[in-house]
Design a protein around this motif. Structure first.
Motif, mmCIF file in Angstrom:
data_model
loop_
_atom_site.group_PDB
_atom_site.id
_atom_site.type_symbol
_atom_site.label_atom_id
_atom_site.label_comp_id
_atom_site.label_asym_id
_atom_site.label_seq_id
_atom_site.Cartn_x
_atom_site.Cartn_y
_atom_site.Cartn_z
ATOM 1 N N LEU A 261 -26.086 58.434 12.046
ATOM 2 C CA LEU A 261 -26.726 57.286 11.221
ATOM 3 C C LEU A 261 -28.358 57.223 11.549
ATOM 4 N N ASP B 19 -24.370 50.502 8.750
ATOM 5 C CA ASP B 19 -24.426 49.802 9.831
ATOM 6 C C ASP B 19 -23.292 48.866 10.177
ATOM 7 N N ARG C 257 -30.824 57.434 8.647
ATOM 8 C CA ARG C 257 -32.179 56.497 8.148
ATOM 9 C C ARG C 257 -33.288 57.461 8.152
ATOM 10 N N GLU D 5 -23.466 57.589 15.731
ATOM 11 C CA GLU D 5 -24.803 57.116 16.138
ATOM 12 C C GLU D 5 -25.809 58.058 15.700
ATOM 13 N N ARG E 79 -20.580 48.948 13.130
ATOM 14 C CA ARG E 79 -20.183 47.932 13.970
ATOM 15 C C ARG E 79 -18.720 47.768 14.139
#
Length: 499
Positions: free
Chosen positions: A378, A410, A382, A375, A414
């Motif tokens: 990521l 993403d 971004r 997380e 997930r």
């Protein structure tokens, strides 16, 4: 644009609590300075020290935050002494200011602690220019800084230490390198060059407020890692300053430095800085600009001309930063983004491997820390891709590829979260199909992360069983479904990354 600040996700209400705690901590610090009999300038210095301590110290653990906070005076007090001593020596003052700027950017190579100490050192020099501090004020300013740090720390680590109830995410390291190949080294050189340009141009605009141009350069470089990132940050800073100057002209000037309403509005700005910072740099700078106008009102020097000069100096700083990142040792957006994407893909594999080991019965396997690290990674991806997906970006093809990469990453996240959730099921047990699927995921990751690696080939259906010893078909099929989705996303990710 403002709607984004209020509708953005706030898990655990961290932004809300951070803003509220900042108002409490900084308010208590300023009140303590007032009760100690310090002058208005010293109280402002104390308030800024408390704000920086609460805003910039971001170590992953409470203990780490406490250590970094304790080190802030070590970085700040010598700089404060140098800045006041050089008040009447412009050439020496300017040279030391640029040296502090470059060293502050370079300190980012040592992670969150180096970043916090670098910011605190630079802003300590900056605030002495803001307050026009002279050597005779040094003892009072030092005392106010130490008092404010002590009071704000009592709030952060004693009265409202909410981090203790949170599991900190793993903090990813920036892309590595040596010498001028290291991003922090190149950016330190860029920032120093940009600061020199801004300082010279800023002094042509004003011999009294030139430091705003250098400050603009500093805050444009903070938390950036590429040429595109800095250009976008410069645009957002100018936009936030324009909005803040407009509101300051309507709100701050009519107040004429009135104590109570100014204090209330400054508190609102402090909350806005902390609440907006994680999601919108533009609105954070808006709050900073309005707060600066209010502080100038308290000091009795606010005027429409001063606000216009503030805007002009910010523009000069943004222009200096733009020229430096384009002409001096440029760090391309592609190089930075590619490094973070590959790091994230490797973390995806680590998450899948930990989950598979957990499903196989390994007592030491735990995918949760890897998922938290993913997380964080990521978030960095971004941030590095933000210049390419910005609405004003003219590169439509690269914008489409960047959005595709984000969407596929993403998807990977997930699937990894779902796999980790299933692996925590106590009924899950070994299934040889999972090992085979994880092996194919490893091959896909290798193809994406190895230099010049080949494309990812389609794999046999993950639902085709080999020998299986699963006692819970639903658990095994669920894990396989997530691995299948993960393998498909990695395969599709090869296309935009190869381009």
């Amino acid at each position: 644009m403002l709607k984004r600040v209020f509708v953005a996700p706030d898990p655990g209400r961290l932004r809300l609590r951070s803003g509220a705690r900042a108002v409490l901590g900084i308010g208590a610090a300023v009140a303590a300075c007032g009760l100690a009999g310090h002058s208005l300038a010293a109280a402002v210095a104390g308030g800024l020290a408390a704000l920086l301590a609460l805003f910039t110290v971001t170590d992953a653990t409470v203990r780490g935050q406490a250590v970094t906070t304790a080190l802030l005076p070590v970085a700040g007090l010598p700089v404060l002494a140098a800045a006041t001593a050089l008040h009447g020596l412009p050439w020496a003052r300017d040279a030391v200011f640029l040296a502090v700027l470059g060293a502050g950017v370079y300190a980012r190579r040592w992670g969150p602690r180096g970043h916090a100490l670098g910011v605190f050192a630079f802003m300590t020099f900056f605030e002495t220019q803001f307050l026009h501090a002279v050597p005779g004020q040094l003892p009072e300013l030092c005392a106010a800084m130490l008092l404010a740090l002590a009071v704000s720390s009592a709030v952060r680590f004693g009265l409202w230490c909410y981090e203790r109830r949170l599991a900190p995410a793993a903090a990813p390291a920036p892309p590595s390198g040596t010498g001028l190949a290291r991003t922090t080294t190149r950016q330190a050189v860029q920032a120093t060059a940009a600061g020199a340009l801004a300082l010279g141009a800023g002094q042509l605009l004003s011999e009294q407020r030139w430091y705003w141009a250098v400050g603009a350069v500093w805050w444009i470089f903070v938390n950036t890692a590429s040429r595109g990132d800095i250009l976008v940050r410069g645009f957002r800073r100018v936009l936030g300053t324009v909005l803040g100057v407009a509101v300051g002209a309507v709100v701050a000037i009519p107040l004429h430095g009135a104590g109570l309403p100014t204090a209330v509005l400054v508190a609102a700005c402090v909350f806005g800085i902390f609440y907006a910072a994680p999601v919108s740099y533009t609105w954070m700078m808006f709050a900073v600009t309005v707060m600066a106008g209010l502080l100038y009102g308290l000091l009795g020097v606010l005027s429409p001309g001063l606000l216009a000069l503030r805007l002009a100096e910010t523009g000069v700083g943004a222009l200096g930063a733009a020229l430096a990142v384009v002409l001096v040792l440029p760090v391309t957006t592609h190089a930075t983004t590619d490094a973070w994407v590959r790091h994230a893909v490797r973390c995806v594999h680590a998450c899948a491997a930990e989950s598979a080991a957990r499903l196989a019965g390994s007592p030491d396997a735990d995918p949760a820390p890897r998922v938290a690290e993913l997380e964080a990674l990521l978030g960095r991806v971004r941030l590095s891709l933000a210049p390419l997906v910005h609405p004003l970006s003219p590169l439509r093809t690269r914008k489409a590829r960047a959005r595709r990469v984000l969407a596929l990453l993403d998807d990977c996240a997930r699937e990894v979260r779902g796999l980790a959730s299933i692996s925590a099921d106590p009924e899950a047990s070994r299934d040889d199909r999972l090992s085979a699927a994880c092996a194919r995921v490893e091959v896909a990751v290798g193809a994406l992360t190895s230099p010049g690696g080949g494309s990812v080939s389609p794999s046999p259906s993950l639902s085709s069983p080999t020998s299986s010893t699963s006692v819970s078909p639903s658990v095994g099929e669920g894990a396989l479904a997530h691995l299948q989705g993960l393998e498909r996303a990695l395969g599709e990710l090869a296309v935009p990354l190869r381009v």
